[in-house]
Scaffold this active site. Structure first.
Site, PDB file in Angstrom:
ATOM      1  N   GLU A  68     -11.356  -1.028  -3.229  1.00 40.58           N
ATOM      2  CA  GLU A  68     -10.268  -0.239  -1.907  1.00 40.58           C
ATOM      3  C   GLU A  68      -9.119   0.780  -2.270  1.00 40.58           C
ATOM      4  O   GLU A  68      -9.013   1.058  -3.944  1.00 40.58           O
ATOM      5  CB  GLU A  68     -10.223  -0.722  -0.947  1.00 40.58           C
ATOM      6  CG  GLU A  68      -8.831  -2.319  -1.591  1.00 40.58           C
ATOM      7  CD  GLU A  68      -8.528  -3.770  -1.241  1.00 40.58           C
ATOM      8  OE1 GLU A  68      -9.296  -3.646   0.109  1.00 40.58           O
ATOM      9  OE2 GLU A  68      -7.439  -3.903  -1.597  1.00 40.58           O
ATOM     10  N   ASP A 104       0.273  -1.615  -0.056  1.00 41.58           N
ATOM     11  CA  ASP A 104       0.230   0.087  -0.077  1.00 41.58           C
ATOM     12  C   ASP A 104       0.901   1.625  -0.295  1.00 41.58           C
ATOM     13  O   ASP A 104       0.394   2.544   0.516  1.00 41.58           O
ATOM     14  CB  ASP A 104      -1.383  -0.099   1.375  1.00 41.58           C
ATOM     15  CG  ASP A 104      -1.945  -1.065   1.171  1.00 41.58           C
ATOM     16  OD1 ASP A 104      -2.066  -2.088   0.452  1.00 41.58           O
ATOM     17  OD2 ASP A 104      -1.423  -1.043   2.953  1.00 41.58           O
TER      18      ASP A 104
END
Ligand code: FUB
Length: 331
Positions: free
Chosen positions: A213, A54
């Protein structure tokens, strides 16, 4: 052909026919000794050593920064966040732990996921997921130390449908800041000037087709690009798509060729990204994670960087995850 060219060609032929590795432009390819056909393309090494996912990439002054999730535990049970910095996007220095949940938070101890950073009011605001809530921390320097100014989640679990994770803070040219986040659906709210509060009754939620997401917003030539990850991060098909709008709150329309980054060859599970523009240039880079090579999966991911280009109509072109990047000089 002169003598040295003949020798070079002969060496190349030997390498190719022996099934060795040939460098074509910036892609390293393995070629079958039996057929002479390309059988595999060796992906470039990750940007950061070790297991980090991420990645949120940013540039402040003369340095690039990456704020990642610490990976390597089943169920993503990490408890702290690190920061990395670089003068050229290629060589990265570990700046150490900038937020340690058990030490620095009173309201969450684990699941330290998917942070983001924004600069405003001469301060650095760091948003992150902790136990599936979104928190905020503040510092005077991009490398911290960060402290929690509100001692509670900024967006608490259950505020909206889906998981309250994966924040992204976007500061527009007029100074207004917006927080995007969400798994299952995308949420956006304007942040108050203090950057540590917002009116949750004004949250806008929507779900572009395929959205899962990791929302991230950039602005180029007056157009807002909302990018996100599709599929689950444990799925090798994890990938990045985008939509555009003329306002930061949308409505966002999914692009025709919306999927701009996905796995290829040994690269699997490529997604949850962020984008940085080289200041003063129309030059863009995308940071993302992929399953560690070799042997990774959705809990063992590594951070990579690739170049990202636009066509003349402003569409994002497919990113080649097999190309390595070259050092970038900041002016
Ligand atoms: O790293 C933990 C979670 O995995 C993130 O919050 C999701 O976006 C996925 O990458």
């Amino acid at each position: 052909m002169n003598r040295s060219r003949t020798i070079t060609a002969a060496i190349l032929l030997i390498l190719i026919s022996s099934g060795a590795i040939a460098q074509v432009h910036d892609t390293v390819r393995k070629i079958s000794s039996a057929t002479g056909v390309i059988i595999d393309t060796v992906p470039p090494p990750p940007a950061l050593p070790g297991l980090f996912a991420d990645p949120n990439i940013a540039v402040f002054g003369k340095r690039f920064y990456i704020y990642p999730t610490t990976d390597g535990t089943e169920g993503w049970l990490s408890t702290n966040f690190t920061c990395w910095s670089s003068s050229n996007l290629v060589d990265w220095k570990n700046e150490g732990v900038i937020l340690d949940l058990p030490r620095d938070l009173v309201w969450a101890k684990q699941r330290a996921w998917a942070p983001t950073i924004a600069f405003k009011n001469n301060k650095y605001y760091y948003y992150y997921s902790a136990n599936v809530n979104i928190g905020v921390a503040v510092a005077d320097k991009p490398t911290g130390p960060f402290t929690d100014p509100i001692s509670k989640p900024l967006i608490a679990k259950g505020t909206k449908r889906g998981q309250m994770i994966d924040p992204m803070a976007f500061v527009d040219d007029d100074g207004a800041a917006y927080l995007y986040w969400g798994q299952g659906q995308c949420n956006v709210v304007k942040l108050n000037n203090d950057m540590v509060s917002c009116d949750t009754s004004k949250i806008l939620s929507f779900k572009p087709p395929g959205y899962n997401e990791g929302p991230f917003v950039i602005k180029r030539k007056g157009i807002y690009y909302l990018m996100w990850s599709e599929y689950d991060t444990r799925d090798p098909r994890y990938s990045i798509a985008y939509a555009t709008a003329t306002s930061p709150m949308g409505p966002f329309k999914k692009a025709e060729n919306a999927v701009v980054l996905k796995g290829r060859g040994a690269v699997k599970g490529a997604g949850h990204h962020s984008v940085v523009q080289v200041p003063g240039k129309d030059e863009w880079y995308i940071a993302y994670h992929r399953f560690k090579i070799p042997g990774g999966d959705g809990y063992n991911r590594e951070t990579c960087i690739s170049a990202m280009h636009f066509d003349k109509d402003g569409n994002i072109l497919p990113v080649n995850v097999l190309l390595k990047i070259h050092p970038v000089k900041l002016k």
